[in-house]
Design a protein around this motif. Structure first.
Motif, PDB file in Angstrom:
ATOM      1  N   VAL A 106       0.867  -1.182   0.000  1.00 35.85           N
ATOM      2  CA  VAL A 106       0.000   0.000   0.000  1.00 35.85           C
ATOM      3  C   VAL A 106       0.907   1.237   0.000  1.00 35.85           C
ATOM      4  O   VAL A 106       1.811   1.342   0.823  1.00 35.85           O
ATOM      5  CB  VAL A 106      -0.938   0.006   1.218  1.00 35.85           C
ATOM      6  CG1 VAL A 106      -1.731   1.310   1.288  1.00 35.85           C
ATOM      7  CG2 VAL A 106      -1.868  -1.203   1.176  1.00 35.85           C
ATOM      8  N   TRP A 161      -2.829  -1.454  -8.547  1.00 35.86           N
ATOM      9  CA  TRP A 161      -3.183  -0.601  -7.410  1.00 35.86           C
ATOM     10  C   TRP A 161      -4.481   0.121  -7.754  1.00 35.86           C
ATOM     11  O   TRP A 161      -4.618   0.686  -8.847  1.00 35.86           O
ATOM     12  CB  TRP A 161      -2.121   0.469  -7.174  1.00 35.86           C
ATOM     13  CG  TRP A 161      -0.903   0.029  -6.440  1.00 35.86           C
ATOM     14  CD1 TRP A 161      -0.745  -0.071  -5.080  1.00 35.86           C
ATOM     15  CD2 TRP A 161       0.368  -0.332  -7.001  1.00 35.86           C
ATOM     16  NE1 TRP A 161       0.532  -0.468  -4.772  1.00 35.86           N
ATOM     17  CE2 TRP A 161       1.238  -0.630  -5.933  1.00 35.86           C
ATOM     18  CE3 TRP A 161       0.850  -0.421  -8.313  1.00 35.86           C
ATOM     19  CZ2 TRP A 161       2.559  -1.027  -6.129  1.00 35.86           C
ATOM     20  CZ3 TRP A 161       2.161  -0.817  -8.516  1.00 35.86           C
ATOM     21  CH2 TRP A 161       3.006  -1.114  -7.431  1.00 35.86           C
ATOM     22  N   GLU A 178       1.240   5.721  -0.662  1.00 36.82           N
ATOM     23  CA  GLU A 178       0.478   6.965  -0.510  1.00 36.82           C
ATOM     24  C   GLU A 178       1.190   8.127  -1.175  1.00 36.82           C
ATOM     25  O   GLU A 178       2.410   8.137  -1.316  1.00 36.82           O
ATOM     26  CB  GLU A 178       0.296   7.310   0.969  1.00 36.82           C
ATOM     27  CG  GLU A 178      -0.749   6.491   1.671  1.00 36.82           C
ATOM     28  CD  GLU A 178      -1.068   7.046   3.049  1.00 36.82           C
ATOM     29  OE1 GLU A 178      -1.642   8.163   3.121  1.00 36.82           O
ATOM     30  OE2 GLU A 178      -0.741   6.372   4.042  1.00 36.82           O
ATOM     31  N   GLN A 183      -7.294   5.531  -4.949  1.00 46.27           N
ATOM     32  CA  GLN A 183      -8.349   6.078  -4.095  1.00 46.27           C
ATOM     33  C   GLN A 183      -8.043   7.533  -3.781  1.00 46.27           C
ATOM     34  O   GLN A 183      -6.979   7.857  -3.263  1.00 46.27           O
ATOM     35  CB  GLN A 183      -8.444   5.274  -2.800  1.00 46.27           C
ATOM     36  CG  GLN A 183      -9.519   5.774  -1.845  1.00 46.27           C
ATOM     37  CD  GLN A 183      -9.611   4.906  -0.610  1.00 46.27           C
ATOM     38  OE1 GLN A 183      -9.634   3.682  -0.683  1.00 46.27           O
ATOM     39  NE2 GLN A 183      -9.643   5.541   0.554  1.00 46.27           N
ATOM     40  N   THR A 196     -11.029  -3.999  -4.449  1.00 45.76           N
ATOM     41  CA  THR A 196     -11.905  -4.977  -3.796  1.00 45.76           C
ATOM     42  C   THR A 196     -13.268  -4.999  -4.495  1.00 45.76           C
ATOM     43  O   THR A 196     -13.565  -4.152  -5.344  1.00 45.76           O
ATOM     44  CB  THR A 196     -12.130  -4.620  -2.309  1.00 45.76           C
ATOM     45  OG1 THR A 196     -13.020  -3.492  -2.218  1.00 45.76           O
ATOM     46  CG2 THR A 196     -10.814  -4.291  -1.602  1.00 45.76           C
ATOM     47  N   SER A 228      -6.830   3.184 -11.733  1.00 40.15           N
ATOM     48  CA  SER A 228      -5.894   2.132 -11.323  1.00 40.15           C
ATOM     49  C   SER A 228      -4.571   2.303 -12.053  1.00 40.15           C
ATOM     50  O   SER A 228      -4.500   2.975 -13.087  1.00 40.15           O
ATOM     51  CB  SER A 228      -6.478   0.741 -11.593  1.00 40.15           C
ATOM     52  OG  SER A 228      -6.640   0.530 -12.986  1.00 40.15           O
ATOM     53  N   ASN A 288     -12.545   9.302  -0.588  1.00 40.04           N
ATOM     54  CA  ASN A 288     -12.412   7.842  -0.434  1.00 40.04           C
ATOM     55  C   ASN A 288     -12.968   7.077  -1.630  1.00 40.04           C
ATOM     56  O   ASN A 288     -13.268   5.890  -1.530  1.00 40.04           O
ATOM     57  CB  ASN A 288     -13.072   7.345   0.858  1.00 40.04           C
ATOM     58  CG  ASN A 288     -12.304   7.774   2.081  1.00 40.04           C
ATOM     59  OD1 ASN A 288     -11.075   7.870   2.050  1.00 40.04           O
ATOM     60  ND2 ASN A 288     -13.010   8.066   3.153  1.00 40.04           N
ATOM     61  N   LYS A 342      -8.176  10.533  -1.621  1.00 32.43           N
ATOM     62  CA  LYS A 342      -8.326  10.631  -0.163  1.00 32.43           C
ATOM     63  C   LYS A 342      -9.474  11.543   0.265  1.00 32.43           C
ATOM     64  O   LYS A 342     -10.157  11.278   1.259  1.00 32.43           O
ATOM     65  CB  LYS A 342      -7.024  11.144   0.458  1.00 32.43           C
ATOM     66  CG  LYS A 342      -5.888  10.141   0.480  1.00 32.43           C
ATOM     67  CD  LYS A 342      -4.668  10.772   1.144  1.00 32.43           C
ATOM     68  CE  LYS A 342      -3.506   9.820   1.228  1.00 32.43           C
ATOM     69  NZ  LYS A 342      -2.310  10.458   1.829  1.00 32.43           N
ATOM     70  N   LEU A 402      -4.359   7.372  -2.089  1.00 27.49           N
ATOM     71  CA  LEU A 402      -4.012   6.111  -1.452  1.00 27.49           C
ATOM     72  C   LEU A 402      -3.994   5.051  -2.554  1.00 27.49           C
ATOM     73  O   LEU A 402      -4.981   4.890  -3.284  1.00 27.49           O
ATOM     74  CB  LEU A 402      -5.032   5.745  -0.377  1.00 27.49           C
ATOM     75  CG  LEU A 402      -4.787   4.422   0.357  1.00 27.49           C
ATOM     76  CD1 LEU A 402      -3.522   4.515   1.213  1.00 27.49           C
ATOM     77  CD2 LEU A 402      -5.995   4.056   1.218  1.00 27.49           C
ATOM     78  N   ARG A 408      -3.941   1.196  -3.185  1.00 21.97           N
ATOM     79  CA  ARG A 408      -4.222  -0.003  -2.399  1.00 21.97           C
ATOM     80  C   ARG A 408      -4.910  -1.049  -3.285  1.00 21.97           C
ATOM     81  O   ARG A 408      -5.289  -0.771  -4.428  1.00 21.97           O
ATOM     82  CB  ARG A 408      -5.078   0.366  -1.189  1.00 21.97           C
ATOM     83  CG  ARG A 408      -6.257   1.310  -1.440  1.00 21.97           C
ATOM     84  CD  ARG A 408      -7.442   0.605  -1.992  1.00 21.97           C
ATOM     85  NE  ARG A 408      -8.673   1.402  -2.026  1.00 21.97           N
ATOM     86  CZ  ARG A 408      -9.751   1.000  -2.650  1.00 21.97           C
ATOM     87  NH1 ARG A 408      -9.774  -0.131  -3.330  1.00 21.97           N
ATOM     88  NH2 ARG A 408     -10.850   1.760  -2.665  1.00 21.97           N
ATOM     89  N   PRO A 409      -5.073  -2.276  -2.773  1.00 22.56           N
ATOM     90  CA  PRO A 409      -5.708  -3.316  -3.583  1.00 22.56           C
ATOM     91  C   PRO A 409      -7.160  -2.952  -3.935  1.00 22.56           C
ATOM     92  O   PRO A 409      -7.852  -2.300  -3.152  1.00 22.56           O
ATOM     93  CB  PRO A 409      -5.673  -4.562  -2.692  1.00 22.56           C
ATOM     94  CG  PRO A 409      -4.672  -4.277  -1.636  1.00 22.56           C
ATOM     95  CD  PRO A 409      -4.648  -2.796  -1.461  1.00 22.56           C
ATOM     96  N   TYR A 452      -4.401 -11.270  -7.712  1.00 23.21           N
ATOM     97  CA  TYR A 452      -3.865 -11.097  -6.360  1.00 23.21           C
ATOM     98  C   TYR A 452      -3.592 -12.465  -5.714  1.00 23.21           C
ATOM     99  O   TYR A 452      -2.595 -12.648  -5.026  1.00 23.21           O
ATOM    100  CB  TYR A 452      -4.844 -10.330  -5.465  1.00 23.21           C
ATOM    101  CG  TYR A 452      -5.076  -8.874  -5.811  1.00 23.21           C
ATOM    102  CD1 TYR A 452      -4.126  -8.106  -6.475  1.00 23.21           C
ATOM    103  CD2 TYR A 452      -6.254  -8.246  -5.435  1.00 23.21           C
ATOM    104  CE1 TYR A 452      -4.347  -6.768  -6.760  1.00 23.21           C
ATOM    105  CE2 TYR A 452      -6.487  -6.902  -5.705  1.00 23.21           C
ATOM    106  CZ  TYR A 452      -5.533  -6.168  -6.377  1.00 23.21           C
ATOM    107  OH  TYR A 452      -5.764  -4.841  -6.651  1.00 23.21           O
TER     108      TYR A 452
END
Length: 196
Positions: free
Chosen positions: A13, A75, A15, A78, A25, A88, A83, A80, A20, A22-23, A67
């Motif tokens: 992860v 990645w 920043e 996101q 989902t 990607s 959110n 911030k 951000l 991150r994976p 994954y």
């Protein structure tokens, strides 16, 4: 020597000031569909815009499988402030022996021309050189994709030339522009930035 894949278990992860990394989902499907369903987003991509949320679910399932298997997946970008998933960025090709990797990325049109993708690419390039100990990072774009070319240039990459009839996309062989940065150039760029 560690392989690139070894650094993705657990998934790193990262920043920046505004982002951000991150994976992705299953909770990101709706956000991803919002930008992947916009034809302009996919205009210069190798994939077509998503026509239904099922297209997006299928892609997210593909990512989750990556994954689980080779650990190197994209990645999620996101933002911030909200959110919200807005794009990607990923290693789309890599060569452990030659210490190089290729980046690919996509961003919602709502966030174009704000320097966000440059922020993302710069951060991942720094990670690739400092943590993965790679020596060369490449990126390619359609010759008419001025926005993507600008991201590469602002991230410190240099234009190397046009690869003619290089990639099959959307029913035809297409030319691509090739950009790259090597680890020594990142150090030089950081010194210049510190001097500004």
């Amino acid at each position: 020597m560690k392989r690139i894949e070894d650094h993705f278990d657990p998934f790193p992860v990262l920043e920046t000031n505004r982002i951000l990394l991150r994976p992705i989902t299953t909770m990101d499907v709706e956000d991803m569909f919002q930008y992947c369903s916009v034809p302009e987003v996919a205009r210069y991509a190798t994939w077509d815009y998503h026509k239904s949320i099922e297209d997006t679910k299928g892609f997210v399932d593909f990512v989750l499988d990556r994954y689980k298997t080779d650990k190197v997946g994209p990645w999620g970008i996101q933002y911030k402030e909200t959110n919200k998933l807005i794009g990607s960025c990923s290693f789309v090709n890599w060569d452990n022996h030659c210490l190089r990797a290729e980046l690919g990325y996509v961003l919602s049109t709502e966030y174009w021309n704000q320097g966000l993708m440059t922020e993302v690419v710069t951060r991942i390039v720094e990670y690739a050189f400092n943590e993965l100990e790679l020596v060369r990072i490449e990126a390619k774009c359609h010759p008419e994709n001025a926005g993507s070319a600008r991201v590469m240039e602002k991230s410190g990459m240099k234009f190397e030339g046009v690869l003619r009839k290089y990639i099959w996309a959307k029913g035809e062989l297409q030319d691509v522009k090739l950009y790259s940065i090597i680890s020594d150039e990142l150090k030089d760029k950081m010194l210049i930035d510190l001097g500004d």
